[in-house]
Scaffold this motif. Structure first.
Motif, PDB file in Angstrom:
ATOM      1  N   GLN A 120       0.827  -1.194  -0.078  1.00 14.88           N
ATOM      2  CA  GLN A 120      -0.071   0.290  -0.010  1.00 14.88           C
ATOM      3  C   GLN A 120       0.988   1.231  -0.436  1.00 14.88           C
ATOM      4  O   GLN A 120       1.668   1.349   0.814  1.00 14.88           O
ATOM      5  N   ASN A 177       2.176   3.655   3.398  1.00 12.45           N
ATOM      6  CA  ASN A 177       2.437   2.899   3.995  1.00 12.45           C
ATOM      7  C   ASN A 177       3.707   2.580   5.131  1.00 12.45           C
ATOM      8  O   ASN A 177       3.952   2.885   6.823  1.00 12.45           O
ATOM      9  N   TRP A 181      -4.592   5.651   8.101  1.00 10.98           N
ATOM     10  CA  TRP A 181      -6.559   5.437   8.050  1.00 10.98           C
ATOM     11  C   TRP A 181      -6.755   6.095   6.341  1.00 10.98           C
ATOM     12  O   TRP A 181      -7.978   4.689   5.725  1.00 10.98           O
ATOM     13  N   SER A 219      -6.433   3.120   4.069  1.00 15.99           N
ATOM     14  CA  SER A 219      -7.145   1.949   4.482  1.00 15.99           C
ATOM     15  C   SER A 219      -7.503   1.599   3.939  1.00 15.99           C
ATOM     16  O   SER A 219      -8.668   0.888   2.686  1.00 15.99           O
ATOM     17  N   LYS A 277      -7.679   1.762   0.199  1.00 16.11           N
ATOM     18  CA  LYS A 277      -7.990   0.285  -0.425  1.00 16.11           C
ATOM     19  C   LYS A 277      -9.246  -0.852  -0.539  1.00 16.11           C
ATOM     20  O   LYS A 277      -9.566  -1.288  -0.761  1.00 16.11           O
ATOM     21  N   LYS A 278      -9.954   0.012   0.832  1.00 15.98           N
ATOM     22  CA  LYS A 278     -11.407  -0.922   0.679  1.00 15.98           C
ATOM     23  C   LYS A 278     -11.806  -0.349  -0.461  1.00 15.98           C
ATOM     24  O   LYS A 278     -12.953  -1.041  -1.104  1.00 15.98           O
TER      25      LYS A 278
END
Length: 251
Positions: free
Chosen positions: A189, A192, A241, A244, A247-248
């Motif tokens: 990612q 990160n 955050w 994340s 990515k979703k």
């Protein structure tokens, strides 16, 4: 512990400057090696390193001036001409320089931040060894077995056993380098690895500050660096955050 290492004619090699230079060299070598390994532009890594180092020195000195502003108003040249720097000023200015360079060159800053974060951390580790040699950034007085007594001529009080906060910081920086290198192998990612660097460094710096005893400015009950550390940790959490959520959405 010994800032003046040796002399060659009229030139004296200082431990602090030598460690800073060694850290920069290792940072560039590691960065270009990893850039070649992962398919990034090696010349971009070198450019980012040059601009970030220059901006970092200016930023570190500027924050030192702000921390010592009352003394600066009394004697500006004494403060500007001193060896005082604040690391966080260098980090912030260096990152801003890297962001600006990437925008101009239309490169992804987060990708290069991930790539160079371990290199930045290892450079900081060498820099803290330089702090130990110079005696700056010293810790509180201690009677524990690990106390270090600095000689006359150091920035630290002479003849008093002190907590070697410089070596603790250096060990932490080298440990962060190892963690980031391992983490970067598994995390795909974007951003990160850079966020993890900010998180670990921010927490480590916040904790080490409790052990330090040098004059470095305050914001309320916290030192200046502790106050900045809180912002750095919050930024890292925000980056995790956002990544994340992104990515979703992609999934």
């Amino acid at each position: 512990m010994k800032n003046d290492l040796f002399s060659i004619g009229p030139f004296t090699i200082h431990g602090y400057g030598l460690m800073i230079a060694l850290g920069i060299v290792v940072c560039v070598i590691m960065g270009t090696y990893r850039a070649k390994k992962h398919g990034y532009k090696e010349d971009a890594v070198l450019d980012i390193a040059i601009f970030s180092v220059l901006a970092g020195f200016l930023g570190a000195k500027l924050l030192f001036v702000l921390v010592e502003f009352d003394r600066f108003l009394e004697n500006p040249m004494q403060v500007l001409g001193s060896e005082g720097f604040v690391v966080y000023g260098g980090i912030i200015a260096g990152v801003l320089a890297a962001v600006l360079y990437c925008r101009i060159k239309k490169l992804s800053f987060l990708e290069y931040f991930d790539l160079l974060a371990p290199s930045v951390s290892i450079a900081q580790g060498f820099g803290r060894i330089g702090c130990f040699l110079a005696g700056c950034c010293y810790g509180r007085e201690t009677h524990a077995f690990w106390g270090v007594t600095f000689p006359e001529g150091s920035f630290a009080p002479a003849g008093v056993p002190l907590i070697p906060t410089q070596l603790l910081s250096s060990a932490g920086d080298f440990a962060i380098t190892g963690i980031l290198l391992l983490y970067s192998k598994h995390s795909k990612q974007k951003g990160n690895t850079g966020a993890l660097y900010l998180l670990l460094y921010g927490i480590g710096r916040f904790l080490v500050e409790f052990l330090r005893s040098d004059d470095r400015g305050t914001v309320g009950i916290l030192s200046t660096s502790q106050f900045i550390s809180i912002g750095i940790v919050l930024l890292a959490i925000l980056m995790f955050w956002r990544n994340s959520v992104r990515k979703k959405k992609e999934e």
